[in-house]
Design an enzyme around this catalytic site. Structure first.
Site, mmCIF file in Angstrom:
data_model
loop_
_atom_site.group_PDB
_atom_site.id
_atom_site.type_symbol
_atom_site.label_atom_id
_atom_site.label_comp_id
_atom_site.label_asym_id
_atom_site.label_seq_id
_atom_site.Cartn_x
_atom_site.Cartn_y
_atom_site.Cartn_z
ATOM 1 N NE ARG A 1 -12.088 -30.118 7.035
ATOM 2 C CZ ARG A 1 -12.090 -32.070 6.844
ATOM 3 N NH1 ARG A 1 -11.785 -32.673 7.658
ATOM 4 N NH2 ARG A 1 -12.014 -32.366 4.891
ATOM 5 C CE LYS B 1 -4.936 -29.236 -2.268
ATOM 6 N NZ LYS B 1 -5.735 -30.426 -1.784
HETATM 7 N N1 BES Z 1 -9.706 -27.414 -0.730
HETATM 8 C C1 BES Z 1 -9.340 -28.971 -0.493
HETATM 9 C C2 BES Z 1 -10.307 -29.738 -1.853
HETATM 10 C C3 BES Z 1 -10.811 -29.750 -2.736
HETATM 11 C C4 BES Z 1 -10.448 -31.175 -3.093
HETATM 12 C C5 BES Z 1 -11.759 -28.773 -3.691
HETATM 13 C C6 BES Z 1 -10.218 -31.433 -5.438
HETATM 14 C C7 BES Z 1 -11.072 -29.597 -4.866
HETATM 15 C C8 BES Z 1 -10.602 -30.242 -5.900
HETATM 16 C C9 BES Z 1 -9.448 -28.731 0.415
HETATM 17 O O1 BES Z 1 -8.986 -28.058 1.168
HETATM 18 C C10 BES Z 1 -8.571 -30.505 0.563
HETATM 19 O O2 BES Z 1 -6.909 -29.904 0.386
HETATM 20 N N2 BES Z 1 -8.810 -31.186 1.935
HETATM 21 C C11 BES Z 1 -8.726 -31.978 1.944
HETATM 22 C C12 BES Z 1 -8.446 -32.547 3.672
HETATM 23 C C13 BES Z 1 -8.078 -33.645 3.365
HETATM 24 C C14 BES Z 1 -7.175 -33.630 3.787
HETATM 25 C C15 BES Z 1 -8.628 -34.200 5.055
HETATM 26 C C16 BES Z 1 -8.474 -33.266 0.844
HETATM 27 O O3 BES Z 1 -10.199 -33.411 0.079
HETATM 28 O O4 BES Z 1 -8.188 -34.242 0.151
HETATM 29 MG MG MG Z 2 -6.743 -28.136 1.622
#
Ligand code: BES
Ligand code: MG
Ligand code: ZN
Length: 498
Positions: free
Chosen positions: A351, A277
């Site tokens: 997931r 990230k």
């Molecule tokens: N934990 C994150 C989702 C999240 C984002 C929670 C912001 C709280 C605040 C999750 O694991 C994630 O990173 N999801 C990705 C999925 C994508 C790579 C398909 C996302 O939402 O960007």
């Molecule tokens: Mg994630």
């Protein structure tokens, strides 16, 4: 904070501050506010006349009793328009008033039952909401602040004035259980990732289990291998911290059946892994175990409320970090139910661990499953931070969860599960892939999860937006919200009621 009931007249209570109410559009103080007004020589009615007190929701007006009352201060708390008053507004208004008075150095408060009888609001519901509002609104997480400022303040006592002492006490007890459970979840989520590791989450669960007489079981890596939990093992393989699969059980009836499984995402820190990230806001990802914390905390409330139902929480816990041993984009793993997954983005890790946890709950023949996860940024984009996303394979069950959420003031909004979304997670080389295209990310994530519940009635709550908040507002304080603990408790209680 001690919360107690009294039948004494509020005008005679010796306390730091008393809270009375005023509604918008009302010309004269009513009820207890009228009694206080008389004693204060018309101070409140004058302020109303001069429009300094309008009665808007959450409006706070502070008066000094100047020795005319045993209480030193009086707060006239606005509750808005009578026709628009809800239990949730009572929860928020009391929280605002309590926080305000704490800031003024007040340590004890007495209040009338806010909103009682207005808009058919029952006494016990108003009292429960006040208790929840006070406890949630006064919540602090100050464990790491070494400088003990004596001016931060603490409300040590809240006295609720009502006619039926027993009834008020019962409602206080119930509100206390609800708020305490939500605050447990908040504590776990607010803890930094260097403390709240998977091992610590397991230890915290053990402590809660001991305190409330719940059964706990922690699966380690060897057991995960035996069970074929390729999702959880895959996500954890980049981290130095061992993963834990936490199982907490509340038994409310004689039977080994699981009536409801609560599955919660327990990523104790989500860096994204190799699909790392951006650094901005990455610290927020210490809260990526909020779903797991909520599932666990819910059981502490059930243990005290004792509904005749069996509920088990399943929480896969791990960090998601990059390293030489981490999962790589393109890797293919196999979940507990045997389905193979092409991992195209290691940041879609929630997931993957939920795939195993849902499979496990389904294998244990849970009669219904609710999963809770900070799953997708897309859900937060779609719905903001006001309501959680709700998804299902069973409309009747979802309607009940949404109703429970509304009662709790933790609203959830349904998003579709149309078959057409399934095609976006088709893989060329495995049964399924872990990301869709750019659009509808919250839905494709839910479609992914659906692959692992078998035919079990299931509701998925995406709390990415609602698990935390960036400002104090009503009964929410900056940081973790404890959503959806009170929803889950309400849902379980409603299941047993019928
Ligand atoms: N934990 C994150 C989702 C999240 C984002 C929670 C912001 C709280 C605040 C999750 O694991 C994630 O990173 N999801 C990705 C999925 C994508 C790579 C398909 C996302 O939402 O960007
Ligand atoms: Mg994630
Ligand atoms: Zn995550």
């Amino acid at each position: 904070m001690e919360i107690k009931a009294t039948t004494d007249n509020i005008t005679g209570i010796k306390t730091g501050a008393i809270i009375v109410n005023h509604f918008e559009g009302v010309k004269q103080p009513e009820g207890a506010a009228a009694d206080i007004d008389k004693i204060l020589g018309g101070a409140i009615s004058n302020l109303i006349k001069q429009k300094d007190i309008k009665g808007k929701i959450n409006e706070i007006t502070l008066l000094h009793s100047m020795g005319k009352l045993p209480a030193s201060k009086v707060v006239v708390l606005g509750l808005g328009n009578k026709k628009e008053l809800t239990i949730n507004k009572v929860r928020g208004a009391i929280a605002e008033a309590c926080r305000y008075l704490r800031g003024k150095g007040v340590s004890s408060i007495a209040s009338v039952i806010a909103g009682e009888g207005i808009n058919k609001i029952k006494t016990e519901d108003a009292v429960q909401a006040m208790t929840e509002g006070a406890m949630l609104g006064l919540y602090t997480f100050r464990r790491y602040i070494t400088k003990k400022e004596n001016n931060f303040g603490e409300i040590k006592e809240l006295t609720i004035v009502g006619k039926e002492k027993k009834q008020v006490e019962k409602a206080i007890a119930r509100g206390k259980i609800m708020a305490e459970a939500a605050n447990y979840a908040r504590d776990m989520v607010n803890e930094p990732g260097n403390f709240m590791t998977p091992t610590q989450m397991a230890n915290t669960t053990r402590q809660l289990a001991k305190k409330y007489g719940l059964k706990v079981e922690i699966l380690d890596r060897a057991k995960m291998k035996e069970l074929g939990m390729g999702g959880l093992l895959g996500v954890s393989q980049g981290s130095q911290q061992p993963p834990k699969f936490i199982i907490l059980t509340y038994k409310g009836r004689e039977s080994s059946e699981i009536d409801l499984a609560l599955v919660g995402k327990g990523i104790t820190f989500d860096s994204g892994g190799i699909s790392i990230k951006p650094s901005e806001n990455m610290a927020d990802m210490k809260g990526d175990m909020a779903g797991g914390a909520a599932a666990l905390a819910t059981l502490t409330a059930l243990a005290q409320l004792k509904p005749k139902i069996n509920v088990t929480a399943f929480v896969p816990a791990t960090e998601n970090l990059p390293s030489g041993t981490a999962m790589k984009p393109g890797d293919i793993i196999s979940a507990m139910n045997g389905k193979t997954i092409e991992v195209l983005n290691t940041d879609a890790e929630g997931r993957l661990i939920l795939a195993d946890a849902l499979s496990y709950a389904a294998k244990r023949k849970a009669k219904a499953i609710i999963d809770v996860a900070t799953l997708t940024g897309a859900c937060q984009i779609a719905l903001g931070k006001i309501c959680s996303g709700a998804f299902t394979n069973n409309q009747i069950m979802l309607d009940k969860v949404v109703a429970a959420a509304n009662d709790a003031g933790e609203s959830a909004w349904q998003l579709p599960m149309f078959e057409e979304y399934r095609e976006f997670i088709k893989s060329d080389v495995a049964d399924i892939k872990n990301i869709g295209n750019r659009y509808g990310g919250a839905i494709t994530a839910a479609k992914f999860l659906e692959e692992f519940v078998d035919k079990t009635p299931w509701v998925h709550l995406d709390i990415a937006g609602t698990a935390d908040t960036d400002k104090d507002k009503g009964y929410l304080v900056k940081g973790a919200t404890g959503v959806p603990v009170r929803t889950l408790v309400n849902f379980v209680l409603a299941q047993v009621k019928k």
